[in-house]
Design a protein around this motif. Structure first.
Motif, PDB file in Angstrom:
ATOM      1  N   VAL A  50       1.083  -1.210   0.006  1.00 41.91           N
ATOM      2  CA  VAL A  50       0.132  -0.141   0.271  1.00 41.91           C
ATOM      3  C   VAL A  50       0.854   1.439   0.024  1.00 41.91           C
ATOM      4  N   ILE A  51       0.854   2.439  -0.859  1.00 41.28           N
ATOM      5  CA  ILE A  51       1.482   3.015  -1.180  1.00 41.28           C
ATOM      6  C   ILE A  51       0.461   4.636  -1.154  1.00 41.28           C
ATOM      7  N   ILE A  52       0.501   5.010   0.408  1.00 38.55           N
ATOM      8  CA  ILE A  52       0.129   7.231   0.489  1.00 38.55           C
ATOM      9  C   ILE A  52       0.821   7.858  -0.363  1.00 38.55           C
ATOM     10  N   ILE A  53       0.418   8.936  -0.703  1.00 39.81           N
ATOM     11  CA  ILE A  53       1.543   9.890  -1.642  1.00 39.81           C
ATOM     12  C   ILE A  53       0.567  10.765  -1.641  1.00 39.81           C
ATOM     13  N   ASP A  54       0.806  12.066  -1.047  1.00 44.32           N
ATOM     14  CA  ASP A  54      -0.173  13.529  -0.955  1.00 44.32           C
ATOM     15  C   ASP A  54       1.385  14.158  -1.307  1.00 44.32           C
ATOM     16  N   ASN A  55       0.913  15.829  -2.321  1.00 44.54           N
ATOM     17  CA  ASN A  55       1.624  16.267  -2.399  1.00 44.54           C
ATOM     18  C   ASN A  55       1.679  18.027  -1.052  1.00 44.54           C
ATOM     19  N   GLY A  56       1.682  17.549  -0.057  1.00 48.53           N
ATOM     20  CA  GLY A  56       1.817  18.502   0.758  1.00 48.53           C
ATOM     21  C   GLY A  56       2.570  19.405   1.315  1.00 48.53           C
ATOM     22  N   ILE A  57       3.444  20.018   1.592  1.00 50.66           N
ATOM     23  CA  ILE A  57       4.519  20.543   2.123  1.00 50.66           C
ATOM     24  C   ILE A  57       5.677  20.023   2.790  1.00 50.66           C
ATOM     25  N   GLY A  58       5.397  18.581   3.443  1.00 54.30           N
ATOM     26  CA  GLY A  58       6.094  17.931   3.643  1.00 54.30           C
ATOM     27  C   GLY A  58       6.587  18.385   5.466  1.00 54.30           C
ATOM     28  N   PHE A  59       7.790  17.486   6.026  1.00 60.68           N
ATOM     29  CA  PHE A  59       7.984  17.302   7.476  1.00 60.68           C
ATOM     30  C   PHE A  59       9.089  17.063   7.472  1.00 60.68           C
ATOM     31  N   ASP A  60      10.315  16.522   8.777  1.00 62.62           N
ATOM     32  CA  ASP A  60      11.341  16.568   8.911  1.00 62.62           C
ATOM     33  C   ASP A  60      10.709  14.483   9.549  1.00 62.62           C
ATOM     34  N   VAL A  61      11.124  13.543   9.083  1.00 65.51           N
ATOM     35  CA  VAL A  61      10.232  12.209   9.879  1.00 65.51           C
ATOM     36  C   VAL A  61      10.790  11.785  10.879  1.00 65.51           C
ATOM     37  N   ALA A  62      12.433  12.265  11.445  1.00 61.90           N
ATOM     38  CA  ALA A  62      13.115  11.522  12.564  1.00 61.90           C
ATOM     39  C   ALA A  62      12.039  12.357  13.404  1.00 61.90           C
ATOM     40  N   ARG A  63      13.006  13.629  13.164  1.00 66.31           N
ATOM     41  CA  ARG A  63      12.168  15.193  14.113  1.00 66.31           C
ATOM     42  C   ARG A  63      10.677  14.678  14.930  1.00 66.31           C
ATOM     43  N   THR A  64       9.670  14.533  13.918  1.00 68.14           N
ATOM     44  CA  THR A  64       8.081  14.111  14.059  1.00 68.14           C
ATOM     45  C   THR A  64       8.145  12.768  14.825  1.00 68.14           C
ATOM     46  N   LEU A  65       8.705  11.914  14.494  1.00 65.85           N
ATOM     47  CA  LEU A  65       8.288  10.420  15.817  1.00 65.85           C
ATOM     48  C   LEU A  65       8.967  10.638  16.543  1.00 65.85           C
ATOM     49  N   GLN A  66      10.038  11.453  17.223  1.00 68.13           N
ATOM     50  CA  GLN A  66      10.395  11.717  18.652  1.00 68.13           C
ATOM     51  C   GLN A  66       9.678  12.613  19.184  1.00 68.13           C
ATOM     52  N   SER A  67       9.061  13.059  18.449  1.00 69.02           N
ATOM     53  CA  SER A  67       7.916  14.363  18.876  1.00 69.02           C
ATOM     54  C   SER A  67       6.312  13.240  19.833  1.00 69.02           C
ATOM     55  N   LYS A  68       6.099  14.068  20.797  1.00 72.55           N
ATOM     56  CA  LYS A  68       4.300  13.652  21.548  1.00 72.55           C
ATOM     57  C   LYS A  68       3.285  13.213  20.405  1.00 72.55           C
ATOM     58  N   ASP A  69       3.479  14.390  19.145  1.00 77.70           N
ATOM     59  CA  ASP A  69       2.309  14.290  18.414  1.00 77.70           C
ATOM     60  C   ASP A  69       2.263  14.061  17.347  1.00 77.70           C
ATOM     61  N   ALA A  70       2.640  12.148  17.355  1.00 77.66           N
ATOM     62  CA  ALA A  70       3.434  11.486  15.706  1.00 77.66           C
ATOM     63  C   ALA A  70       2.262  10.404  16.552  1.00 77.66           C
ATOM     64  N   PHE A  71       1.284  10.712  17.310  1.00 76.02           N
ATOM     65  CA  PHE A  71       0.331   9.453  17.277  1.00 76.02           C
ATOM     66  C   PHE A  71       0.651   8.366  16.201  1.00 76.02           C
ATOM     67  N   GLY A  72      -0.311   9.137  15.424  1.00 75.67           N
ATOM     68  CA  GLY A  72      -1.077   8.608  13.642  1.00 75.67           C
ATOM     69  C   GLY A  72       0.238   7.637  13.389  1.00 75.67           C
TER      70      GLY A  72
END
Length: 70
Positions: free
Chosen positions: A16-38
């Motif tokens: 399953v591949i899900i692609i969007d055309n958003g502004i992106g984000f820093d994956v490593a930093r986001t996964l370390q934050s407590k806001d990355a529950f999803g």
């Protein structure tokens, strides 16, 4: 603005591949934050069924790939 979901099946598994055309984000930093529950939920649920999830993001969008063995 837009997203695309592709689901394909092979002899060994489902991808399953899900692609969007958003502004992106820093994956490593986001996964370390407590806001990355999803994102953590996607990763953990794929592991629970023997699969793998990868997340890639740039300033032109994000791609989540799930590989699930049959």
């Amino acid at each position: 603005v837009a997203a695309k979901i592709t689901i394909s099946e092979s002899d060994t598994g489902i991808t399953v591949i899900i692609i969007d055309n958003g502004i992106g984000f820093d994956v490593a930093r986001t996964l370390q934050s407590k806001d990355a529950f999803g994102l953590h939920n996607i990763i953990e649920r794929s592991k629970a069924i023997g699969g793998n999830a990868t997340i890639q993001s740039t300033n032109t969008g994000t791609q989540i790939t799930l590989e699930i063995p049959i």
